[in-house]
Structures are given as structure tokens and as C-alpha cells.
Motif scaffolding. Structure first.
Motif, PDB file in Angstrom:
ATOM      1  N   ILE A   1       0.831   3.968  -3.233  1.00 57.89           N
ATOM      2  CA  ILE A   1       0.361   5.323  -2.942  1.00 57.89           C
ATOM      3  C   ILE A   1       1.516   6.318  -3.004  1.00 57.89           C
ATOM      4  O   ILE A   1       1.383   7.417  -3.545  1.00 57.89           O
ATOM      5  CB  ILE A   1      -0.323   5.375  -1.556  1.00 57.89           C
ATOM      6  CG1 ILE A   1      -1.520   4.412  -1.516  1.00 57.89           C
ATOM      7  CG2 ILE A   1      -0.780   6.789  -1.239  1.00 57.89           C
ATOM      8  CD1 ILE A   1      -2.553   4.639  -2.585  1.00 57.89           C
TER       9      ILE A   1
ATOM     10  N   SER B   1      -6.394   2.794  -6.989  1.00 61.01           N
ATOM     11  CA  SER B   1      -5.183   2.084  -6.583  1.00 61.01           C
ATOM     12  C   SER B   1      -5.495   0.892  -5.682  1.00 61.01           C
ATOM     13  O   SER B   1      -4.717  -0.074  -5.630  1.00 61.01           O
ATOM     14  CB  SER B   1      -4.233   3.041  -5.845  1.00 61.01           C
ATOM     15  OG  SER B   1      -3.723   4.022  -6.709  1.00 61.01           O
ATOM     16  N   ILE B   2      -6.606   0.957  -4.970  1.00 63.76           N
ATOM     17  CA  ILE B   2      -6.924  -0.093  -3.991  1.00 63.76           C
ATOM     18  C   ILE B   2      -7.009  -1.480  -4.619  1.00 63.76           C
ATOM     19  O   ILE B   2      -6.358  -2.423  -4.142  1.00 63.76           O
ATOM     20  CB  ILE B   2      -8.206   0.265  -3.216  1.00 63.76           C
ATOM     21  CG1 ILE B   2      -7.962   1.510  -2.357  1.00 63.76           C
ATOM     22  CG2 ILE B   2      -8.656  -0.908  -2.337  1.00 63.76           C
ATOM     23  CD1 ILE B   2      -9.206   2.061  -1.698  1.00 63.76           C
TER      24      ILE B   2
ATOM     25  N   THR C   1       0.835  -1.204   0.000  1.00 63.32           N
ATOM     26  CA  THR C   1       0.000   0.000   0.000  1.00 63.32           C
ATOM     27  C   THR C   1       0.869   1.252   0.000  1.00 63.32           C
ATOM     28  O   THR C   1       0.634   2.193  -0.771  1.00 63.32           O
ATOM     29  CB  THR C   1      -0.926   0.012   1.225  1.00 63.32           C
ATOM     30  OG1 THR C   1      -1.741  -1.159   1.204  1.00 63.32           O
ATOM     31  CG2 THR C   1      -1.816   1.249   1.224  1.00 63.32           C
TER      32      THR C   1
ATOM     33  N   ILE D   1      -3.599  -2.739  -5.453  1.00 60.39           N
ATOM     34  CA  ILE D   1      -2.857  -3.167  -4.259  1.00 60.39           C
ATOM     35  C   ILE D   1      -3.214  -4.604  -3.894  1.00 60.39           C
ATOM     36  O   ILE D   1      -2.338  -5.429  -3.601  1.00 60.39           O
ATOM     37  CB  ILE D   1      -3.156  -2.210  -3.086  1.00 60.39           C
ATOM     38  CG1 ILE D   1      -2.510  -0.845  -3.355  1.00 60.39           C
ATOM     39  CG2 ILE D   1      -2.649  -2.793  -1.758  1.00 60.39           C
ATOM     40  CD1 ILE D   1      -2.963   0.252  -2.413  1.00 60.39           C
TER      41      ILE D   1
ATOM     42  N   TYR E   1      -0.883  -8.006  -3.862  1.00 59.83           N
ATOM     43  CA  TYR E   1      -0.856  -8.856  -2.671  1.00 59.83           C
ATOM     44  C   TYR E   1      -1.196 -10.296  -3.038  1.00 59.83           C
ATOM     45  O   TYR E   1      -0.570 -11.243  -2.540  1.00 59.83           O
ATOM     46  CB  TYR E   1      -1.847  -8.313  -1.645  1.00 59.83           C
ATOM     47  CG  TYR E   1      -1.805  -9.030  -0.315  1.00 59.83           C
ATOM     48  CD1 TYR E   1      -0.626  -9.112   0.420  1.00 59.83           C
ATOM     49  CD2 TYR E   1      -2.948  -9.622   0.212  1.00 59.83           C
ATOM     50  CE1 TYR E   1      -0.582  -9.757   1.644  1.00 59.83           C
ATOM     51  CE2 TYR E   1      -2.924 -10.274   1.436  1.00 59.83           C
ATOM     52  CZ  TYR E   1      -1.734 -10.338   2.147  1.00 59.83           C
ATOM     53  OH  TYR E   1      -1.693 -10.989   3.356  1.00 59.83           O
TER      54      TYR E   1
END
Length: 642
Positions: A15, A39-40, A11, A43, A47
Motif C-alpha cells: 500500500i 492490491s489485496i 500490507t 498481498i 504472504y
């Protein structure tokens, strides 16, 4: 000791990179909301990818993905510093002989090292603290939860686009309908821009033409000088638009035809035919900008910029280096990376291209370039402009002059003038190269150090002036040779810079500027030279203009028949309101400047409805981008005139 979940690092990585890119590329934090929202899911995707293997494999993969993300963000920054635009995968088609200038890219990259070091901070932190981060593979249950979160957050990000979706440059329109690289990156960040760019390159993309009320183009203009009783004629030809539209099934082509049919042509004016029957020498001058003009240092440039037409508000906007400047000046259209790629890919016939326009009225036309002849695929694109006998280095010119780096424009003019000076009527196009970067004293095939060594400027600025002195001396010799041949009075010399010297820093540019320039709009302010020895006094023009206006302005001055509705740029000497358009869709009009989403009214100007004017101008600018793209993609000129 409990280790930190690596999603915290991921994260931070994403960011951090997005914020740094906003600061160093767009110079603002505009669009931070959508950048974070979009962006979430990315991410969570990273992961998920770093849970494929066992602990050691996940650790290695985290390092690899981190490096790739940092490299691409840093690459976008360096690309922007080199070309004043960001990289699109459409640019791959424009690479051409880019290896020729690899040394320039290396030198500019070295200049960017301090900022690149800032980009590397997450990677450095990963190296230092990786033992405190957990790289263990998570359970299948948590993997499924992570996968579910990807879909939920991605769906939520798309739903968020519904906010203010009807605004022209809303997040919704940028994501789905508008092809503006810099605006998309500004709104969504590098990651989402890249995803949108790849999708559009693979599957294709077309902007829609906005239905403007053409009668509104003069609604905001002052009418104090209008002469109601004065008869007006227009640069227009009879075209059977209705017949073409009735027989066309492609809605995009019908939309283009409808727009042209409903557009207002520009008026003929007191300067129409001023140079009718004269010869033309037109030069795309490498790196030329008005900051190079000095009465003592570059006297010929000073002479030509003050004794002919004097355009006080002219801009040479950067659209991906020299090829963008060339496309604007010789076609009257706006380039983007996609448009330039299509120009080389489809090789459409550009009816009003510089070569075609003069060849069609009986002129002998020719083009020359004192560097690699097929750079930017000019061996193909010159033909689209009407130059079938184009010569450069490696297809004949190297036999006549020294083509080693950096060639002299003096040699270029000297060895080619004998090829065309005896023609009854000629139109010659030059792409010069002496003004090319890097700006380092003593590394070129010519050395003008002696002219600049005592000037009160930094070394890079001195080297830039040295390069422009070579162009100045070339023009001086060209004028003398034309005079000696007895054809100076019958020849018009015209030139524009392909772009400002963008490898100089803003501080270096402002060393030479007589006012402080910004890096978005005013850095592009320059000269458009039109000069003939028989002009008894300068003709001053205050209206805003830019490179896309060069072609129609010349066509009007030489009284060449053309339909002004079909050219995106407009004759600067006509009554059409002036506008200069930049790659990030900022613009300058006769009323003010629109930059980074904010409009600044010019001193002494008034507008009754400023917001309405801004909306109209933004729509006009967007339409000019779309028209330029579709004219090339659908070979519209050949379609209309076949």
C-alpha cells in the motif's frame, strides 16, 4: 514478546509503494479505491510465497520480494522522469542502442535519488525491525485459508469493475478494453498495471474503434464564419471501400475500413499548393522547444518562428522520447510503446509517410542523422517512410564528419547539403542531435559556453541554451549555403522539436518560459516552423495543432494528393477542429483543456453542453489511438492500395 505477523508488514509495503507511486508519477490519488481493492489478493499471494520455507528461508524470501517490489516501483518512477511515460514490456523491443546513452540515464537517476530514498523506507524499516516480525511457516490449514482468500479477494476485485462500466475510461474498460498505460496505472496502481501489461504483451491486445457520429465533429464549433455559397474541395481520393469490406472477413479490418469510409475529409484551402514544386528540408530537432527562441541568443530560430507560419497553439507531446516524436511528425499517427514496437516489428509500408509522399511525385528524397544510424531501428523504419538511402553515423556519415559525442548539427548540414542540392527537386529529412541532453556545459563536441556564461539562468538551463545555439547556428549556415547555391527561394525549411527538454526540471523550464507551465500539457507547447524566404509576411494560425498534424499540413501546402481520411492527424490549415493529444489521453482543443479528468474552458469560449462535448472528444481521442495501432498492425495502407 509476541512477534508481529508479517502480513502486516507486507500490507504496509504494498500500500505504501502504491500511494507513493501515485503521488510521484500521476501527481494525484485518483483511483485509490481500485488500487487498494486489487492490491489485496497480491498481498495474500506474497504472504503465501513467504510461507514456502522454514523460518530462515521465509525471512530471506521476504527481503528479496520486498527489494524486487521497491525496485520495480522506483524503476517506474525513474522511467517516467526520463520519458514522461511509464515502462511497458513493449519497450524492450525499442531498446536498440540504449547503451549509448547510459550515462544520461545514470545522471537522471542520480537526480531522482531523494525520491528513491522515500521508496526505500519499507526496506529500511524491515532491516531495523525484522527481529520483531514472525517469519515462521504457518499451518497447512491457514495456508489453505490464505489460498482461498486469494481467490475470494481477486473475484471481488473483478466484480467491483462493474461499477460505472459503460464510461469510456471506467475501471472496467481500462482493465479489459483500453490500452493507456498511464491511465491504467493511475486507476489500479503499479502492480495491477504490470499484470495487465504482461498479459497484453504475451497474448496480444486490440482496442476497438468507437463508432463516432462523424457529423458531430463540427457540432460544437462556432459557425459565424461559415460561407455557405463557397465551393469546397477536399483532400480525398476515390477508394473502393465497399468492395474491400465485402471481401474482408477480419472484423477489425472491416471496422477500420468502415471508419475511414464514413469519415469527413479535410477541405482544401487558401494555402493548398502554396509551396507546390518547391524543395523541402524537414528537421526533427532534438530537444527543441519554444523556450529556446530568443531574438538575441538564437536569432535564426527567432527569425524562422516569426517570419513564416506562426502556430500559436502548437504542441509537441512526449511519447517515449525521440522515436515517438519522429513517428508523429513523419506518419501523422499517435505512438504508444506498443505501436512503436509494432512499427519496428512489422515494418509496414506507410504510403503517406514523408519520404513516400514526395518520392511518388518525382522528388529525390534522402534522410540523415548525425548519430548511430540504427538507433531506434532507424535502419528499418526509415524504409517504411520511403527513405531508402538513409545515412547516419556508422553507415557512412562518420567518414564525412566527427561523430563523437556530441556531434554538431552544423557539420551535419554542411557535409550533406552537397549530396542533394543539385537535384531538380528534393525533399530532405534530418534528425538532429546537438540539442540532446545531458545539459552540462563543456561536455559536447562543440562548446558554446562563451555565449551563455553571463546569462541570468541556472547552469542546466545555460547548457540547454548552448545546445540550441548550435542548432541555431546550423540553421543560419544552412540558409546561407542554400542562398549561395541559388536555391533558397525554391526551398522550404520546416522543423519541429521531437519533445520538450524533459531532463530539465519544471522549475528550470519555467526559468525560460514567459508563463508558468504545468508538467502534463503546457510543458509540451512549442513551435512548428514552416518558412520560405519568399514569404512577405507571417501567417498566424491560432487553431490548436500538434505533431501528428505536421505531415498532412505539409502535404496540403505542397499540393500532394492524399486522402485525409486515412491520416490520424489533420491539416492545421483546414477547417477541421483542432486538438492536441497527450500520452495520458489528456487533450487540448480549440475550446479548452482536458487534464487529469477535468475540463477547463478557454476564456471567451462557450459550450451549450459541456459534458456531451467532453464525452465526444474523449471518444475521438480514444479512436485516434486505436486507428494508429491498427493501421500499423494490419499494414492498412498497403492493404487498401495494393
Amino acid at each position: 514478546m509476541k512477534k508481529t505477523n508479517r502480513i502486516i508488514y507486507i500490507t504496509f509495503l504494498i500500500i505504501y509503494l502504491e500511494i507513493i507511486s501515485k503521488i510521484f508519477i500521476t501527481n494525484s490519488l485518483n483511483g485509490l479505491f481500485y488500487t487498494l481493492i486489487f492490491s489485496i489478493p497480491f498481498i495474500f499471494i506474497i504472504y503465501l510465497l513467504t510461507n514456502i520455507f522454514k523460518e530462515k528461508g521465509n525471512k530471506i524470501l521476504t527481503f528479496i520480494i520486498s527489494f524486487i517490489c521497491i525496485f520495480f516501483h522506483g524503476f517506474q518512477y525513474v522511467f517516467y522522469k526520463l520519458f514522461s511515460n511509464i515502462f511497458s514490456f513493449n519497450s524492450i523491443a525499442l531498446a536498440g542502442n540504449a547503451i549509448d546513452f547510459i550515462d544520461i540515464a545514470v545522471k537522471e537517476t542520480i537526480k531522482c535519488l531523494p525520491v528513491i530514498a522515500i521508496y526505500l523506507i519499507p526496506f529500511i524499516l524491515l532491516i531495523i525491525f525484522n527481529k520483531k516480525i514472525s517469519f515462521k511457516r504457518i499451518t497447512k490449514k491457514r495456508l489453505l485459508l490464505n489460498l482461498l482468500l486469494i481467490f475470494i479477494t481477486y473475484g471481488a476485485s473483478l466484480l467491483s469493475l462493474q461499477i460505472n462500466k459503460n464510461e469510456l475510461y471506467s475501471a472496467y474498460n481500462l482493465y479489459y478494453n483500453v490500452n493507456s498505460e498511464l491511465k491504467i496505472l493511475e486507476e489500479f496502481g503499479v502492480v495491477t498495471y504490470t499484470k495487465v501489461d504482461i498479459k497484453r504483451v504475451i497474448f496480444g491486445f486490440e482496442e476497438k474503434i468507437i463508432n463516432l457520429e462523424h457529423s458531430n465533429s463540427t457540432t460544437f464549433e462556432e459557425n459565424e464564419n461559415n460561407e455557405v455559397d463557397k465551393p469546397i474541395t477536399y483532400n480525398k481520393v476515390e477508394i473502393g471501400f465497399e468492395s474491400l469490406m465485402n471481401n474482408e472477413s477480419n472484423e477489425n479490418i472491416k471496422s477500420i475500413l468502415t471508419y475511414f469510409k464514413d469519415s469527413n475529409p479535410t477541405n482544401k484551402n487558401e494555402y493548398t499548393g502554396l509551396f507546390k514544386g518547391k524543395n523541402l528540408i524537414f528537421i526533427l530537432a532534438e530537444g527543441f522547444n519554444m523556450i529556446a527562441v530568443d531574438k538575441e541568443i538564437t536569432p535564426t530560430l527567432y527569425k524562422l518562428t516569426t517570419e513564416g507560419f506562426v502556430f500559436n497553439n502548437f504542441y509537441s507531446p512526449v511519447f517515449l522520447s525521440t522515436t515517438g516524436g519522429e513517428f508523429q511528425a513523419t506518419t501523422g499517427m499517435i505512438p504508444t510503446q506498443e505501436i512503436l514496437s509494432d512499427w519496428k516489428k512489422y515494418q509496414p509500408t506507410i504510403k503517406y509517410g514523408l519520404g513516400h509522399s514526395f518520392k511518388n511525385i518525382g522528388y529525390e528524397v534522402q534522410a540523415y542523422h548525425n548519430w548511430t544510424y540504427d538507433y531506434y531501428n532507424r535502419d528499418k523504419t526509415m524504409k517504411t517512410l520511403g527513405f531508402d538511402n538513409y545515412m547516419g553515423c556508422r553507415n557512412g556519415l562518420e567518414k564525412l564528419m566527427n561523430c563523437g559525442w556530441l556531434p554538431s548539427d552544423i557539420d551535419l548540414f554542411d557535409v550533406t547539403l552537397p549530396m542533394y542540392k543539385d537535384y531538380d527537386k528534393f525533399a530532405t529529412y534530418y534528425v538532429s542531435v546537438s540539442g540532446h541532453s545531458p545539459y552540462v556545459l563543456g561536455i559536447t563536441g562543440f562548446d558554446n559556453t562563451k555565449y551563455v556564461k553571463d546569462l541570468p539562468y541556472s547552469n542546466n538551463v545555460k547548457a540547454y541554451l548552448a545546445s540550441q545555439i548550435e542548432f541555431d547556428r546550423a540553421l543560419e549556415k544552412l540558409i546561407n549555403d542554400l542562398d549561395e547555391a541559388g536555391i533558397l527561394e525554391d526551398t522550404v525549411i520546416s522543423f519541429v522539436g521531437d519533445h520538450y527538454p524533459y531532463t530539465l526540471t519544471m522549475d528550470e523550464i519555467n526559468e525560460l518560459s514567459d508563463y508558468t507551465r504545468d508538467s502534463i500539457v503546457e510543458v509540451n507547447r512549442s513551435n512548428f516552423v514552416i518558412w520560405n524566404s519568399e514569404m512577405t509576411k507571417p501567417i498566424t494560425v491560432d487553431k490548436v495543432g500538434s505533431q501528428i498534424d505536421v505531415l498532412p499540413t505539409l502535404l496540403n501546402l505542397f499540393d500532394i494528393e492524399f486522402d485525409s481520411r486515412l491520416i490520424v492527424g489533420k491539416d492545421i490549415l483546414s477547417e477541421e477542429p483542432g486538438v492536441a493529444i497527450f500520452s495520458n489521453r489528456s487533450w487540448v482543443s480549440d475550446y479548452g483543456t482536458y487534464r487529469n479528468g477535468k475540463f477547463t474552458l478557454k476564456e471567451g469560449k462557450t459550450l451549450e453542453n459541456e459534458s456531451e462535448y467532453i464525452n465526444y472528444m474523449n471518444s475521438l481521442v480514444a479512436t485516434k489511438f486505436t486507428l494508429s495501432s491498427q493501421i500499423i498492425k494490419y499494414n492498412i495502407y498497403e492493404y487498401i492500395f495494393e
